[in-house]
Write a protein that holds these residues in place. Structure first.
Motif, PDB file in Angstrom:
ATOM      1  N   SER A  56       0.769  -1.070   0.001  1.00 51.33           N
ATOM      2  CA  SER A  56      -0.008   0.045   0.081  1.00 51.33           C
ATOM      3  C   SER A  56       0.767   1.317  -0.257  1.00 51.33           C
ATOM      4  O   SER A  56       0.574   2.196  -0.769  1.00 51.33           O
ATOM      5  N   LYS A  57       2.004   1.347   0.809  1.00 50.50           N
ATOM      6  CA  LYS A  57       2.806   2.454   0.954  1.00 50.50           C
ATOM      7  C   LYS A  57       3.562   2.582  -0.416  1.00 50.50           C
ATOM      8  O   LYS A  57       3.600   3.644  -0.913  1.00 50.50           O
ATOM      9  N   SER A  58       4.097   1.352  -1.202  1.00 52.39           N
ATOM     10  CA  SER A  58       4.667   1.484  -2.309  1.00 52.39           C
ATOM     11  C   SER A  58       3.570   2.198  -3.530  1.00 52.39           C
ATOM     12  O   SER A  58       4.069   2.833  -4.349  1.00 52.39           O
ATOM     13  N   LEU A  59       2.422   1.717  -3.472  1.00 52.80           N
ATOM     14  CA  LEU A  59       1.440   2.243  -4.488  1.00 52.80           C
ATOM     15  C   LEU A  59       1.174   3.556  -4.079  1.00 52.80           C
ATOM     16  O   LEU A  59       1.212   4.290  -4.935  1.00 52.80           O
ATOM     17  N   VAL A  60       1.140   4.239  -2.965  1.00 55.60           N
ATOM     18  CA  VAL A  60       0.870   5.647  -2.813  1.00 55.60           C
ATOM     19  C   VAL A  60       2.176   6.410  -3.359  1.00 55.60           C
ATOM     20  O   VAL A  60       1.898   7.517  -3.875  1.00 55.60           O
ATOM     21  N   ASN A  61       3.317   5.705  -3.235  1.00 57.66           N
ATOM     22  CA  ASN A  61       4.446   6.553  -3.644  1.00 57.66           C
ATOM     23  C   ASN A  61       4.203   6.494  -5.207  1.00 57.66           C
ATOM     24  O   ASN A  61       4.829   7.456  -5.753  1.00 57.66           O
ATOM     25  N   HIS A  62       4.031   5.445  -5.631  1.00 59.22           N
ATOM     26  CA  HIS A  62       3.954   5.448  -7.214  1.00 59.22           C
ATOM     27  C   HIS A  62       3.018   6.507  -7.822  1.00 59.22           C
ATOM     28  O   HIS A  62       3.116   6.873  -8.865  1.00 59.22           O
ATOM     29  N   ILE A  63       1.962   6.371  -7.154  1.00 57.61           N
ATOM     30  CA  ILE A  63       0.941   7.235  -7.738  1.00 57.61           C
ATOM     31  C   ILE A  63       1.246   8.807  -7.526  1.00 57.61           C
ATOM     32  O   ILE A  63       0.897   9.609  -8.266  1.00 57.61           O
ATOM     33  N   GLY A  64       2.133   9.127  -6.358  1.00 59.92           N
ATOM     34  CA  GLY A  64       2.633  10.495  -6.140  1.00 59.92           C
ATOM     35  C   GLY A  64       3.446  10.700  -7.445  1.00 59.92           C
ATOM     36  O   GLY A  64       3.502  11.688  -7.749  1.00 59.92           O
ATOM     37  N   THR A  65       4.412   9.852  -7.686  1.00 65.40           N
ATOM     38  CA  THR A  65       5.227  10.082  -8.758  1.00 65.40           C
ATOM     39  C   THR A  65       4.632  10.341  -9.959  1.00 65.40           C
ATOM     40  O   THR A  65       5.033  11.233 -10.839  1.00 65.40           O
ATOM     41  N   LEU A  66       3.640   9.705 -10.415  1.00 62.48           N
ATOM     42  CA  LEU A  66       2.833   9.658 -11.609  1.00 62.48           C
ATOM     43  C   LEU A  66       2.132  11.087 -11.506  1.00 62.48           C
ATOM     44  O   LEU A  66       2.181  11.844 -12.630  1.00 62.48           O
ATOM     45  N   HIS A  67       1.649  11.367 -10.450  1.00 66.15           N
ATOM     46  CA  HIS A  67       0.925  13.031 -10.361  1.00 66.15           C
ATOM     47  C   HIS A  67       2.180  14.048 -10.671  1.00 66.15           C
ATOM     48  O   HIS A  67       1.934  15.078 -11.408  1.00 66.15           O
ATOM     49  N   LYS A  68       3.323  13.693 -10.119  1.00 65.03           N
ATOM     50  CA  LYS A  68       4.260  14.731 -10.350  1.00 65.03           C
ATOM     51  C   LYS A  68       4.716  14.681 -11.782  1.00 65.03           C
ATOM     52  O   LYS A  68       5.175  15.817 -12.325  1.00 65.03           O
ATOM     53  N   LEU A  69       4.940  13.450 -12.481  1.00 64.16           N
ATOM     54  CA  LEU A  69       5.410  13.440 -13.825  1.00 64.16           C
ATOM     55  C   LEU A  69       4.173  14.145 -14.604  1.00 64.16           C
ATOM     56  O   LEU A  69       4.485  14.913 -15.594  1.00 64.16           O
ATOM     57  N   LYS A  70       2.764  13.933 -14.326  1.00 66.70           N
ATOM     58  CA  LYS A  70       1.604  14.617 -15.051  1.00 66.70           C
ATOM     59  C   LYS A  70       1.606  16.037 -14.981  1.00 66.70           C
ATOM     60  O   LYS A  70       1.843  16.719 -16.102  1.00 66.70           O
TER      61      LYS A  70
END
Length: 126
Positions: free
Chosen positions: A67-81
């Motif tokens: 779950s923590k890893s998923l939240v980090n990945h989602i945050g990274t995708l938002h930054k990339l967007k």
């Protein structure tokens, strides 16, 4: 009917077991087969229960990490967007600037770009 004629009709040997005593009239052989099958099924169910418990325990330990890893990945995708949106906004601003400052050159470059797209469309088989 007497009991001797009934026992002669059944050719299944009857042995005296605690179960045949508890359930009179049933052949002991059938009871022992049934008991053995039920014991085997019970052992299979116990093994399955142990496997399910181990799987549940493993998933309970790995779920928080994932779950923590998923939240980090989602945050990274938002930054990339956001970064991509910023880059494309800058590109549009530069295009607008060059269109206003160098209209002839801009139109010429756009015509080259459109010709390249037309060539790609013709070269692809339908």
């Amino acid at each position: 009917m007497d009991s001797t004629s009934a026992s002669q009709r059944h050719s299944v040997p009857t042995t005296t077991t605690p179960l045949s005593i508890a359930v009179p009239g049933l052949p002991a052989l059938d009871l022992s087969k049934t008991l053995n099958l039920q014991k085997q099924q019970l052992e299979i169910y116990r093994e399955l229960l142990e496997a399910l418990a181990a799987s549940e325990q493993e998933s309970a330990t790995t779920f928080p990490e994932l779950s923590k890893s998923l939240v980090n990945h989602i945050g990274t995708l938002h930054k990339l967007k956001e970064d991509l949106q910023d880059i494309f906004t800058r590109i549009r601003a530069l295009k607008t600037h060059f269109r206003g400052q160098y209209p002839e050159v801009y139109d010429y470059v756009q015509s080259l770009h459109v010709d390249e797209l037309d060539d790609e469309d013709e070269s692809t088989p339908v």
